[in-house]
Scaffold this motif. Structure first.
Motif, mmCIF file in Angstrom:
data_model
loop_
_atom_site.group_PDB
_atom_site.id
_atom_site.type_symbol
_atom_site.label_atom_id
_atom_site.label_comp_id
_atom_site.label_asym_id
_atom_site.label_seq_id
_atom_site.Cartn_x
_atom_site.Cartn_y
_atom_site.Cartn_z
ATOM 1 N N VAL A 32 12.322 3.418 -9.794
ATOM 2 C CA VAL A 32 12.410 2.010 -9.419
ATOM 3 C C VAL A 32 11.293 1.262 -10.120
ATOM 4 C CG1 VAL A 32 13.526 2.369 -7.197
ATOM 5 C CG2 VAL A 32 11.045 2.493 -7.345
ATOM 6 N N PRO A 33 11.509 -0.011 -10.463
ATOM 7 C CA PRO A 33 10.454 -0.786 -11.117
ATOM 8 C C PRO A 33 9.171 -0.771 -10.288
ATOM 9 C CG PRO A 33 12.528 -1.979 -11.183
ATOM 10 C CD PRO A 33 12.757 -0.790 -10.309
ATOM 11 N N GLY A 34 8.098 -0.343 -10.911
ATOM 12 C CA GLY A 34 6.825 -0.210 -10.206
ATOM 13 C C GLY A 34 6.559 1.193 -9.722
ATOM 14 N N GLY A 35 7.607 2.037 -9.700
ATOM 15 C CA GLY A 35 7.443 3.432 -9.322
ATOM 16 C C GLY A 35 7.379 3.654 -7.821
ATOM 17 N N GLN A 36 7.447 4.906 -7.456
ATOM 18 C CA GLN A 36 7.294 5.312 -6.067
ATOM 19 C C GLN A 36 5.795 5.351 -5.737
ATOM 20 O OE1 GLN A 36 9.998 6.096 -4.136
ATOM 21 N NE2 GLN A 36 11.630 6.726 -5.530
ATOM 22 N N ILE A 37 5.409 4.714 -4.678
ATOM 23 C CA ILE A 37 4.001 4.680 -4.257
ATOM 24 C C ILE A 37 3.917 5.363 -2.893
ATOM 25 C CG2 ILE A 37 2.024 3.215 -3.723
ATOM 26 C CD1 ILE A 37 3.278 1.080 -5.519
ATOM 27 N N LEU A 38 3.381 6.582 -2.873
ATOM 28 C CA LEU A 38 3.379 7.354 -1.634
ATOM 29 C C LEU A 38 2.479 6.719 -0.580
ATOM 30 C CD1 LEU A 38 3.368 11.031 -2.928
ATOM 31 C CD2 LEU A 38 5.276 9.478 -2.512
ATOM 32 N N GLY A 39 1.291 6.272 -0.973
ATOM 33 C CA GLY A 39 0.411 5.617 -0.019
ATOM 34 C C GLY A 39 -0.016 6.542 1.113
ATOM 35 N N ILE A 74 0.835 -1.204 0.000
ATOM 36 C CA ILE A 74 0.000 0.000 0.000
ATOM 37 C C ILE A 74 0.873 1.259 0.000
ATOM 38 C CG2 ILE A 74 -1.889 -1.173 1.188
ATOM 39 C CD1 ILE A 74 -1.056 0.368 3.733
ATOM 40 N N ARG A 75 2.148 1.091 0.292
ATOM 41 C CA ARG A 75 3.094 2.217 0.283
ATOM 42 C C ARG A 75 4.484 1.662 0.030
ATOM 43 N NH1 ARG A 75 5.015 7.189 1.822
ATOM 44 N NH2 ARG A 75 6.509 7.334 3.516
ATOM 45 N N ARG A 76 5.225 2.327 -0.862
ATOM 46 C CA ARG A 76 6.567 1.846 -1.198
ATOM 47 C C ARG A 76 7.365 3.000 -1.793
ATOM 48 N NH1 ARG A 76 8.613 -0.114 -6.547
ATOM 49 N NH2 ARG A 76 10.271 -1.597 -6.087
ATOM 50 N N ILE A 77 8.459 3.372 -1.103
ATOM 51 C CA ILE A 77 9.293 4.467 -1.577
ATOM 52 C C ILE A 77 10.761 4.055 -1.506
ATOM 53 C CG2 ILE A 77 7.675 6.279 -0.875
ATOM 54 C CD1 ILE A 77 9.562 6.762 1.549
ATOM 55 N N SER A 78 11.589 4.779 -2.245
ATOM 56 C CA SER A 78 13.039 4.599 -2.196
ATOM 57 C C SER A 78 13.673 5.978 -2.278
ATOM 58 C CB SER A 78 13.525 3.719 -3.347
ATOM 59 O OG SER A 78 14.949 3.708 -3.393
ATOM 60 N N SER A 79 14.555 6.274 -1.323
ATOM 61 C CA SER A 79 15.276 7.541 -1.372
ATOM 62 C C SER A 79 16.624 7.386 -2.050
ATOM 63 C CB SER A 79 15.466 8.088 0.047
ATOM 64 O OG SER A 79 16.225 7.189 0.836
ATOM 65 N N TYR A 85 27.632 10.055 16.796
ATOM 66 C CA TYR A 85 27.976 9.128 17.876
ATOM 67 C C TYR A 85 27.824 7.695 17.361
ATOM 68 C CZ TYR A 85 27.772 13.203 20.899
ATOM 69 O OH TYR A 85 27.993 14.433 21.474
ATOM 70 N N GLY A 86 28.460 7.425 16.258
ATOM 71 C CA GLY A 86 28.385 6.155 15.555
ATOM 72 C C GLY A 86 28.817 6.377 14.120
ATOM 73 N N VAL A 87 28.674 5.347 13.294
ATOM 74 C CA VAL A 87 29.181 5.455 11.924
ATOM 75 C C VAL A 87 28.101 5.172 10.881
ATOM 76 C CG1 VAL A 87 31.540 4.865 12.574
ATOM 77 C CG2 VAL A 87 29.933 3.034 12.012
ATOM 78 N N VAL A 88 26.855 4.984 11.301
ATOM 79 C CA VAL A 88 25.797 4.605 10.366
ATOM 80 C C VAL A 88 24.921 5.807 10.053
ATOM 81 C CG1 VAL A 88 23.805 3.117 9.978
ATOM 82 C CG2 VAL A 88 25.803 2.229 11.198
ATOM 83 N N HIS A 89 24.948 6.226 8.809
ATOM 84 C CA HIS A 89 24.070 7.289 8.297
ATOM 85 C C HIS A 89 23.667 6.861 6.881
ATOM 86 C CE1 HIS A 89 23.010 11.791 8.237
ATOM 87 N NE2 HIS A 89 22.351 11.178 7.261
ATOM 88 N N PRO A 90 22.647 6.012 6.769
ATOM 89 C CA PRO A 90 22.357 5.362 5.488
ATOM 90 C C PRO A 90 21.398 6.162 4.613
ATOM 91 C CG PRO A 90 20.890 4.498 7.152
ATOM 92 C CD PRO A 90 21.730 5.558 7.835
ATOM 93 N N THR A 91 21.150 5.626 3.439
ATOM 94 C CA THR A 91 20.015 6.034 2.615
ATOM 95 C C THR A 91 19.039 4.857 2.559
ATOM 96 O OG1 THR A 91 21.119 5.275 0.597
ATOM 97 C CG2 THR A 91 21.380 7.601 1.193
ATOM 98 N N ILE A 92 17.793 5.168 2.354
ATOM 99 C CA ILE A 92 16.775 4.117 2.335
ATOM 100 C C ILE A 92 16.713 3.498 0.943
ATOM 101 C CG2 ILE A 92 14.313 3.602 2.569
ATOM 102 C CD1 ILE A 92 14.137 5.800 4.638
ATOM 103 N N GLY A 93 17.146 2.246 0.859
ATOM 104 C CA GLY A 93 17.024 1.546 -0.418
ATOM 105 C C GLY A 93 15.556 1.322 -0.750
ATOM 106 N N GLU A 94 14.796 0.915 0.271
ATOM 107 C CA GLU A 94 13.363 0.714 0.063
ATOM 108 C C GLU A 94 12.651 0.685 1.411
ATOM 109 O OE1 GLU A 94 10.235 -2.287 -2.227
ATOM 110 O OE2 GLU A 94 12.366 -2.792 -2.080
ATOM 111 N N LEU A 95 11.531 1.370 1.459
ATOM 112 C CA LEU A 95 10.607 1.299 2.583
ATOM 113 C C LEU A 95 9.263 0.877 2.017
ATOM 114 C CD1 LEU A 95 10.087 3.871 5.447
ATOM 115 C CD2 LEU A 95 8.135 3.002 4.175
ATOM 116 N N ARG A 96 8.731 -0.202 2.544
ATOM 117 C CA ARG A 96 7.442 -0.675 2.061
ATOM 118 C C ARG A 96 6.514 -1.023 3.215
ATOM 119 N NH1 ARG A 96 7.675 -5.915 -1.436
ATOM 120 N NH2 ARG A 96 8.827 -4.520 -2.816
ATOM 121 N N VAL A 97 5.241 -0.701 3.023
ATOM 122 C CA VAL A 97 4.191 -1.018 3.990
ATOM 123 C C VAL A 97 3.106 -1.780 3.243
ATOM 124 C CG1 VAL A 97 2.493 -0.101 5.628
ATOM 125 C CG2 VAL A 97 4.673 1.095 5.282
ATOM 126 N N GLY A 98 2.643 -2.856 3.832
ATOM 127 C CA GLY A 98 1.601 -3.624 3.168
ATOM 128 C C GLY A 98 1.195 -4.837 3.967
#
Length: 394
Positions: A112-119, A102-107, A229-242
């Motif tokens: 992306v195949p299927g497109g960004q779905i804001l939801g 119902i929601r799928r984004i990538s930063s 205060y750490g070394v992790v500052h990522p980008t979101i490959g994919e966030l999906r809700v469903g």
């Protein structure tokens, strides 16, 4: 660690419980319907289910009503109830890649195949109070829902999309996952509800603990890592809700059969973050590192925080977010709120012991001061006598 209330003034305790219920209803003209809580406070319900470790929107709504809206208390109630239930079946491994999205984004990628779905999301709304909600009527609410459904084009079938991380694996940019050929070959995961977790823990134990972690605590620790205060500052490959289907093995199937029974579906939030890269020791290929988060319902901040902390705990360092024991023992809402709240229980003996020690020290200090004063007086008298003798010419 668990704490049990001290047995004491039972009549006073019973009256206190009655008073709690009175304060819950005293200024209300009608009771809040459980279904309304479940449907209209869905994000809070999702959070309580995750922290309570039990997927049941109805029971989460009951717990929230009983706790007067306190998420920590509601999660405590839900987890306590869960501990009384028998475990009749183990579900098969759920595959979020087959999720009815119902929601799928990538930063990380614009296209992306299927497109960004804001939801459904508040990400793109103005943070302004909607005062019209004070006069929202049942008729207006139902009318809006009907009007919206009339304008929406219904597409047959469910929307399933290939995961971005799988596309990177196909290109050799991310390490591949070793999939078991059958259920028999899968390693039985560590169960934190039945086994005592030790440090260092397995990845399965870490992920389970993170999945039940308190959203605010996890967000704070993940934020600390991103701020330095750490070394992790990522980008979101994919966030999906469903919604993901849940199956259990057919109880009466033979050993060589693979029959399953569909028992329902549940909403999940899955986050896969792309972090810094490293060279694979076996193949020599340079590949991205993956951070993973998965939680009940739609709880995107928790999913992102979980992915950051999961990668942080896989990375050596001295930052708080990289300390496995520090993170895993402080994000549990039931443990942390229970430990802090236990300070309200009687501590008469321990405090009396401290009080006795202070009074003992005070007495000793006064005695020493008196001795010193007496010595000073004796010294002063001796000096005075010596002075008188000198004046007399002796």
């Amino acid at each position: 660690m668990a704490y049990v209330a001290v047995t004491g003034g039972q009549e006073a305790i019973a009256e206190a419980n009655s008073l709690v219920n009175f304060y819950r209803v005293k200024d209300s003209k009608q009771s809040i319907d459980i279904e309304l809580i479940e449907k209209q406070l869905r994000l809070l319900i999702d959070r309580i289910m995750g922290e309570g470790g039990m997927y049941s929107p109805e029971y989460a709504a009951i717990a929230l009503k009983q706790a007067e809206g306190d998420p920590a208390e509601a999660a405590f109630l839900l987890r306590a109830y869960r501990s009384t239930l028998p475990r009749n079946h183990y579900s098969l491994t759920v595959e979020p890649g087959d999720m009815r999205v119902i929601r799928r984004i990538s930063s990380s990628f614009r296209d992306v195949p299927g497109g960004q779905i804001l939801g459904p999301t508040y990400d793109y709304t103005h943070r302004m109070l909607n005062f019209s909600l004070r006069q929202e009527s049942d008729e207006a609410m139902v009318a809006f829902a009907k009007e919206y459904m009339a304008e929406v084009d219904i597409v047959e079938g469910s929307l399933t999309l290939k995961k971005v991380a799988d596309l990177l694996r196909e290109q050799g940019l991310m390490a591949k996952i070793a999939n078991a050929e059958s259920r028999e070959q899968e390693q039985e995961p560590f169960d934190i509800t039945r086994q005592k977790m030790t440090i260092p823990s397995t990845r399965a134990a870490r992920l389970q603990t993170l999945a039940r972690g308190e959203t605010g605590a996890m967000t704070a620790l993940a934020y600390s890592s991103m701020r330095g205060y750490g070394v992790v500052h990522p980008t979101i490959g994919e966030l999906r809700v469903g919604y993901t289907a849940v199956h259990i093995p057919y109880p009466y199937s033979q050993d060589d059969e693979d029959d399953t029974v569909y028992i329902g579906e549940m909403m999940l939030t899955e986050v896969e973050t792309i972090n810094s890269f490293k060279q694979d020791g076996d193949s020599g290929e340079v590949q991205f590192l993956l951070g993973y988060g998965l939680c009940f319902g739609q709880n995107e901040v928790k999913g992102i925080s979980m992915a950051i902390l999961e990668r942080s705990l896989e990375t050596e360092g001295t930052a708080p977010a990289q300390d496995e024991e520090f993170v895993l023992t402080h994000i549990d809402s039931v443990e942390s709120s229970g430990f802090v709240s236990h300070l309200k229980l009687p501590h008469y003996i321990t405090f009396q012991s401290s009080l006795d020690q202070i009074r003992k020290v005070q007495v000793q200090t006064q005695e020493k001061a008196q001795i010193k004063e007496n010595e000073q007086d004796a010294d002063d008298r001796g000096k005075a006598e010596q002075k008188n003798l000198q004046h007399s010419g002796v």
